[in-house]
Design an enzyme around this catalytic site. Structure first.
Site, mmCIF file in Angstrom:
data_model
loop_
_atom_site.group_PDB
_atom_site.id
_atom_site.type_symbol
_atom_site.label_atom_id
_atom_site.label_comp_id
_atom_site.label_asym_id
_atom_site.label_seq_id
_atom_site.Cartn_x
_atom_site.Cartn_y
_atom_site.Cartn_z
ATOM 1 N N HIS A 100 0.856 -1.199 0.000
ATOM 2 C CA HIS A 100 0.000 0.000 0.000
ATOM 3 C C HIS A 100 0.887 1.242 0.000
ATOM 4 O O HIS A 100 1.759 1.397 0.857
ATOM 5 C CB HIS A 100 -0.905 -0.035 1.232
ATOM 6 C CG HIS A 100 -1.900 1.074 1.315
ATOM 7 N ND1 HIS A 100 -3.112 1.042 0.660
ATOM 8 C CD2 HIS A 100 -1.871 2.255 1.979
ATOM 9 C CE1 HIS A 100 -3.801 2.146 0.938
ATOM 10 N NE2 HIS A 100 -3.057 2.905 1.733
ATOM 11 N N MET A 147 -4.076 10.563 -2.084
ATOM 12 C CA MET A 147 -4.735 11.594 -1.264
ATOM 13 C C MET A 147 -4.274 12.941 -1.816
ATOM 14 O O MET A 147 -3.436 13.629 -1.238
ATOM 15 C CB MET A 147 -4.345 11.412 0.206
ATOM 16 C CG MET A 147 -5.013 10.204 0.844
ATOM 17 S SD MET A 147 -4.148 9.591 2.290
ATOM 18 C CE MET A 147 -2.948 8.522 1.497
ATOM 19 N N MET A 192 -11.875 4.722 4.850
ATOM 20 C CA MET A 192 -10.894 5.253 5.799
ATOM 21 C C MET A 192 -11.423 5.068 7.219
ATOM 22 O O MET A 192 -12.561 5.414 7.524
ATOM 23 C CB MET A 192 -10.655 6.754 5.554
ATOM 24 C CG MET A 192 -9.914 7.104 4.278
ATOM 25 S SD MET A 192 -8.305 6.328 4.067
ATOM 26 C CE MET A 192 -7.418 6.848 5.538
ATOM 27 N N HIS A 239 -2.735 4.679 -3.105
ATOM 28 C CA HIS A 239 -3.819 5.436 -2.466
ATOM 29 C C HIS A 239 -3.506 6.919 -2.629
ATOM 30 O O HIS A 239 -2.667 7.466 -1.937
ATOM 31 C CB HIS A 239 -3.873 5.018 -0.979
ATOM 32 C CG HIS A 239 -4.884 5.762 -0.170
ATOM 33 N ND1 HIS A 239 -4.880 5.733 1.217
ATOM 34 C CD2 HIS A 239 -5.941 6.545 -0.532
ATOM 35 C CE1 HIS A 239 -5.882 6.469 1.664
ATOM 36 N NE2 HIS A 239 -6.532 6.977 0.636
HETATM 37 C C1 DX5 Z 1 -3.341 7.437 6.287
HETATM 38 C C2 DX5 Z 1 -2.926 6.390 5.302
HETATM 39 C C3 DX5 Z 1 -2.729 5.032 5.854
HETATM 40 C C4 DX5 Z 1 -1.656 4.899 6.900
HETATM 41 C C5 DX5 Z 1 -2.129 3.846 7.848
HETATM 42 O O1 DX5 Z 1 -3.747 8.568 5.599
HETATM 43 O O2 DX5 Z 1 -3.860 6.291 4.263
HETATM 44 O O3 DX5 Z 1 -2.493 4.098 4.812
HETATM 45 O O4 DX5 Z 1 -0.416 4.526 6.411
HETATM 46 O O5 DX5 Z 1 -1.261 3.800 8.917
HETATM 47 P P1 DX5 Z 1 -1.598 3.009 10.252
HETATM 48 O O6 DX5 Z 1 -1.754 1.572 9.898
HETATM 49 O O7 DX5 Z 1 -0.397 3.282 11.104
HETATM 50 O O8 DX5 Z 1 -2.856 3.609 10.805
HETATM 51 ZN ZN ZN Z 2 -3.617 4.653 2.775
#
Ligand code: DX5
Ligand code: ZN
Length: 220
Positions: free
Chosen positions: A35, A70, A139, A68
């Site tokens: 990811h 953002m 999310m 992903h």
């Molecule tokens: C947050 C990201 C996540 C993040 C998750 O915006 O999209 O993918 O890396 O991290 P953990 O598993 O530490 O919550």
């Molecule tokens: Zn993510």
């Protein structure tokens, strides 16, 4: 409990000076996916990975790369990430006024398409696209940073999505991915409540032995 799920370690919590080693750890642990959290410091207050990094990662692994995004104006980055070797690109519904054209653009590159939404965005915003995507990323934290706590409200949202997918006979076609705050202690509950892909960053790369932690997830 679902017998099959995919684990997607998020390299956001890995050592950025040694991403090749992070890939190695994912291999050693037997993770299915990688990811990759792309942040532009506009859609979220953080700045991370661009297409050149994804291209380098692609040269070191055959694993499925789950990007992903953002970012605002996701359409500008679809082709660069697809060319860099992404297998799936997920965009945020809040980041565009024209989700349909982003979906069409991602599909036109020949890779898979995912749609995501922040914890406070109504599910009705993404519902019209369920039959057009390969994955729905729910999310379970505010996007932007790793290491946050799992928001319990996301469990009911995934159930609702699952019900809608069942109604539309899409349950075998569209994966539900959950991202944020997934740890060994809550992973089973998250899977049971309807998740096909678990993203975990700090739980894996913040642990003493990331490869073993990946295996521990699979052995739950
Ligand atoms: C947050 C990201 C996540 C993040 C998750 O915006 O999209 O993918 O890396 O991290 P953990 O598993 O530490 O919550
Ligand atoms: Zn993510």
């Amino acid at each position: 409990m679902a017998t099959e799920f995919k684990l997607a370690p998020s390299i956001l919590s890995a050592d950025f000076s040694n991403l090749g080693y992070a890939l190695q750890l994912c291999d050693d642990g037997g993770a299915h996916w990688i990811h990759i959290d792309v942040m532009d410091n506009q859609f979220v207050p953080n700045l991370t990975i661009g297409p050149p990094v994804v291209k380098s990662l692609r040269s070191k692994t055959n694993k499925f790369m789950d990007v992903h995004m953002m970012v605002i104006e996701p359409e500008k980055l679809v082709n660069p990430f697809a060319r860099a070797g992404a297998d799936l690109i997920t965009f945020h519904i809040e980041a565009t006024d024209d989700p349909q054209s982003v979906i069409d653009l991602i599909k036109s590159t020949g890779i898979q398409v995912g749609i995501s939404l922040k914890p406070s965005t109504p599910l009705s915003d993404i519902e019209p696209y369920y039959d057009q995507v390969d994955l729905i990323l729910v999310m379970s934290v505010e996007p932007g940073f790793g290491g946050q706590g799992y928001m319990e409200g996301s469990t009911a949202r995934r159930r609702e999505i699952k019900d809608k997918l069942n109604e539309q006979c899409l349950q075998d076609r569209v994966l539900i991915e959950v991202d944020g705050g997934i740890k060994l202690h809550n992973a089973k509950e998250v899977i049971d409540a309807g998740a096909d892909v678990l993203v975990a960053g700090s739980a894996i790369f913040g642990s003493e032995n990331p490869a073993k932690t990946i295996q521990d997830f699979y052995n739950l």
